[in-house]
Design a protein around this motif. Structure first.
Motif, PDB file in Angstrom:
ATOM      1  N   HIS A 233       0.833  -1.203   0.000  1.00 23.44           N
ATOM      2  CA  HIS A 233       0.000   0.000   0.000  1.00 23.44           C
ATOM      3  C   HIS A 233       0.870   1.256   0.000  1.00 23.44           C
ATOM      4  N   GLN A 234       1.908   1.234   0.818  1.00 24.68           N
ATOM      5  CA  GLN A 234       2.764   2.414   0.943  1.00 24.68           C
ATOM      6  C   GLN A 234       3.427   2.761  -0.391  1.00 24.68           C
TER       7      GLN A 234
ATOM      8  N   VAL B 153      -4.769   7.203  10.179  1.00 22.62           N
ATOM      9  CA  VAL B 153      -3.494   7.768  10.639  1.00 22.62           C
ATOM     10  C   VAL B 153      -2.368   7.385   9.691  1.00 22.62           C
ATOM     11  N   GLU B 154      -2.321   6.117   9.298  1.00 15.47           N
ATOM     12  CA  GLU B 154      -1.254   5.666   8.400  1.00 15.47           C
ATOM     13  C   GLU B 154      -1.396   6.292   7.014  1.00 15.47           C
ATOM     14  N   LEU B 155      -2.625   6.452   6.520  1.00 15.76           N
ATOM     15  CA  LEU B 155      -2.821   7.105   5.224  1.00 15.76           C
ATOM     16  C   LEU B 155      -2.281   8.526   5.258  1.00 15.76           C
ATOM     17  N   GLU B 156      -2.535   9.227   6.347  1.00 12.36           N
ATOM     18  CA  GLU B 156      -2.025  10.595   6.454  1.00 12.36           C
ATOM     19  C   GLU B 156      -0.503  10.603   6.492  1.00 12.36           C
TER      20      GLU B 156
ATOM     21  N   GLU C 295      -3.994  13.484   1.422  1.00  6.96           N
ATOM     22  CA  GLU C 295      -4.607  14.721   1.914  1.00  6.96           C
ATOM     23  C   GLU C 295      -6.118  14.611   2.076  1.00  6.96           C
ATOM     24  N   ARG C 296      -6.710  13.600   1.442  1.00  8.42           N
ATOM     25  CA  ARG C 296      -8.155  13.459   1.529  1.00  8.42           C
ATOM     26  C   ARG C 296      -8.514  11.974   1.524  1.00  8.42           C
ATOM     27  N   ALA C 297      -9.286  11.556   2.514  1.00  9.60           N
ATOM     28  CA  ALA C 297      -9.782  10.180   2.580  1.00  9.60           C
ATOM     29  C   ALA C 297     -11.297  10.216   2.553  1.00  9.60           C
TER      30      ALA C 297
END
Length: 338
Positions: A32-33, A85-88, A93-95
């Motif tokens: 994913h990263q 948190v991990e996505l940020e 910038e937007r989920a």
């Protein structure tokens, strides 16, 4: 990072065109990263907002429940909080979190493109994985999405599988590592120690009454099937300037009266006097699960439970001491080899 529950938000449209990737992102592992790094790079070059579209509940949760076989739903790696948190941290910038329900499941591939990607998210660039499917009965595939993008004015790209030491990184692989108690493998797939965060809540305070006393920090895990279960050596962050080592139980507590709810119960080995007995409540903490000691077990009474916890504390201290010694030896070897 802005978080939207659903597409019907004026601020979502005001945010402008987006670079989008779609998926469940359970665990936000190294595959994913890598995808998110590519997405944010493309967004930066194109002047777009890097956006993740995800779902709650997990689509497989929905279909398993609809079929009357909830046990077939995947175990959950991360809470929604931890995923966001991990996505940020990865630069998103937007989920946008959409509810996966009967109506959404029945949506045709073309409706997904028109209503969600084009109108809802103003997608100008869409990045998907090599196994991406969408729409009712998973009828949409990459070729269909690519053709829709060409007709609808957005670019489509596909990222192939990501491997670490020859192993394909996937949420399934992380779940298997956690189920096996292989926390080192899980950390390798995630790119970080496996952890759970949350606010410390009040419990029955039963631990204080067991044997010499084993007070715990209680964190709720909202999904009924966590990917990891058992007794672990842990490290807790958020209670002070330094992390606190401890031992924790993640599961349904089969010996106590109110068993059934999934809780992470953390006993810190050396509780700071400055916090006082009640100093942890309400705090947002993060707990890293470093090593699995054993599975959960049912005991014949609280005395037997207290004895088991005392042994867990002893085993955790021994593991931490050995691990610290290994780190010191590794450091010395590096210095001598420099």
């Amino acid at each position: 990072m802005q978080v939207f529950r659903g597409l019907q938000h004026a601020r979502l449209l005001e945010a402008g065109p987006s670079a989008v990737t779609v998926g469940n992102f359970d665990g936000v592992h190294r595959g994913h990263q890598a995808m998110l790094a590519l997405l944010t790079s493309e967004a930066r070059h194109r002047g777009l907002v890097p956006t993740v579209l995800s779902f709650e509940p997990h689509p497989r949760d929905f279909f398993a429940a609809r079929a009357g076989t909830p046990e077939k739903a995947p175990a959950r790696i991360a809470t929604l909080r931890d995923k966001l948190v991990e996505l940020e941290r990865c630069g998103i910038e937007r989920a946008v979190v959409l509810r996966f329900d009967e109506r959404f499941a029945a949506q045709s591939p073309q409706a997904f493109v028109d209503d969600v990607l084009r109108r809802g998210l103003q997608a100008r660039y869409v990045l998907v994985g090599d196994d991406f499917r969408f729409g009712a009965r998973r009828a949409g595939d990459y070729a269909m999405l690519d053709a829709a993008g060409e007709a609808g004015g957005f670019d489509v790209a596909r990222m192939m599988s990501y491997e670490v030491h020859g192993l394909r990184v996937s949420s399934s692989a992380v779940r298997e590592a956690l189920a096996a108690g292989d926390m080192a493998l899980a950390a390798g797939l995630l790119g970080r120690p496996y952890g759970i965060s949350g606010h410390v809540v009040h419990g029955r305070k039963l631990g204080r009454k067991l044997g010499p006393g084993f007070p715990t920090l209680n964190l709720r895990f909202p999904h009924p099937r966590p990917a990891a279960q058992g007794i672990f050596v842990v490290r807790t962050h958020g209670l002070g300037p330094a992390p606190l080592d401890g031992v924790a139980s993640l599961g349904v507590r089969p010996t106590v009266d109110d068993a059934g709810r999934v809780l992470l119960e953390v006993h810190c080995l050396d509780w700071p006097a400055s916090l006082g007995a009640e100093g942890g409540y309400g705090k947002l903490v993060g707990v890293e699960l470093l090593h699995k000691l054993r599975d959960e077990a049912r005991y014949d009474g609280l005395d037997a439970l207290a004895a088991a916890i005392a042994q867990d504390v002893s085993d955790a201290r021994a593991w931490l001491a050995a691990h610290a010694a290994e780190r010191r030896q590794t450091t010395r070897d590096r210095i001598q080899g420099a």
